[in-house]
Design a protein around this motif. Structure first.
Motif, mmCIF file in Angstrom:
data_model
loop_
_atom_site.group_PDB
_atom_site.id
_atom_site.type_symbol
_atom_site.label_atom_id
_atom_site.label_comp_id
_atom_site.label_asym_id
_atom_site.label_seq_id
_atom_site.Cartn_x
_atom_site.Cartn_y
_atom_site.Cartn_z
ATOM 1 N N SER A 177 0.818 -1.211 0.000
ATOM 2 C CA SER A 177 0.000 0.000 0.000
ATOM 3 C C SER A 177 0.855 1.266 0.000
ATOM 4 N N LYS A 178 2.100 1.154 0.487
ATOM 5 C CA LYS A 178 3.004 2.309 0.462
ATOM 6 C C LYS A 178 3.378 2.692 -0.969
ATOM 7 N N TRP A 207 0.663 5.058 -3.575
ATOM 8 C CA TRP A 207 0.732 6.507 -3.720
ATOM 9 C C TRP A 207 1.792 6.915 -4.745
ATOM 10 N N PHE A 246 0.898 8.968 -8.049
ATOM 11 C CA PHE A 246 1.623 10.212 -8.303
ATOM 12 C C PHE A 246 2.288 10.185 -9.674
#
Length: 263
Positions: free
Chosen positions: A43-44, A47, A51
């Motif tokens: 899950s890190k 992002w 992005f």
């Protein structure tokens, strides 16, 4: 002979099947400690993936629109330069472009900047200051701008010339014709292929893992190499990408239907 039903009116049985598989995989993630650990780790990288995709696609769309207008310009030089860029970039695989930009173009860009900086008195920068994340975004921007330019060009050329001539007769400037007449109509034609390119960039953003950027794919490789549970790890990786792409696909289809209903 009975006409075939329109694809948009078909009951989405495929979505029920895909939803059932997704529910099963989500249950497996919730019920299994190993799956939960893998999901927490990956899950890190979500992002980073989001992005890279958003910044890369927005930049590629701006450059693509400029290239499309240049390719339709009255200037022979602008048309030829735009065609040169589009045809050359489209002929290079994205992964090759990533490696070329990261290890050839970016260092050359830094060297050019430092040469200018020495001339005008600015502080020089180091090659490592140009991070691999931004090199990856630059590569995706360059690669997708060529494809998006063709999407914009086809949409702009689809507008009837009679409307443009009528706008000229009304005294509208070139910018007013583009903003009020051409682009609003072309956008309806552009949206479906543009949405496809956006979804494709979500998937192609996984290629930035070859540069060591810690996106979902790279974290999946690192996690699998550490726990040797490749089945569980890549199940979660596939689930994350499927949730993103299917959700985007359904949202874009809904938006297309709304635009189609407007007069």
């Amino acid at each position: 002979m009975t006409p075939a039903p329109e694809p948009d009116k078909d009951f989405p049985w495929w979505l029920l099947v895909a939803g059932g598989i997704a529910v099963w995989m989500i249950y497996a993630v919730v019920a299994d400690d190993l799956y939960r650990q893998v999901l927490t780790t990956l899950s890190k990288g979500v992002w980073i993936t989001i992005f890279v995709t958003l910044v890369g696609f927005l930049s590629a769309s701006i450059i693509g629109l400029l290239l499309a207008t240049a390719s339709l310009s009255n200037s022979l030089i602008l048309r030829q330069c735009a065609r040169f860029y589009i045809e050359i970039v489209r002929g290079v695989p994205i992964i090759v472009l990533l490696l070329y930009v990261a290890f050839v173009f970016a260092p050359a860009l830094v060297a050019a900047w430092n040469w200018v900086a020495e001339t005008v008195g600015f502080d020089p920068i180091r090659t490592r200051d140009f991070t691999l994340l931004w090199r990856a975004i630059l590569a995706l921007t360059i690669g997708y701008s060529a494809f998006i330019a063709e999407v914009f060009r086809a949409g702009l050329q689809s507008i009837d010339k009679g409307q443009i001539e009528a706008a000229e007769a009304l005294g509208l400037s070139r910018w007013q014709r583009f903003r009020l007449i051409i682009f609003p109509q072309a956008f309806r034609m552009i949206l479906p292929p543009l949405g496809n390119d956006f979804i494709a960039m979500v998937k192609d953003s996984s290629l930035v893992s070859v540069l060591g950027v810690l996106d979902v794919t790279q974290l999946g490789k690192v996690t699998a190499a550490g726990n040797f549970r490749y089945f569980e790890t890549y199940n979660v990786v596939a689930l994350i990408y499927l949730l993103m792409t299917v959700t985007l696909s359904m949202a874009l289809r809904r938006l297309e239907q709304r635009l189609r209903q407007k007069p």
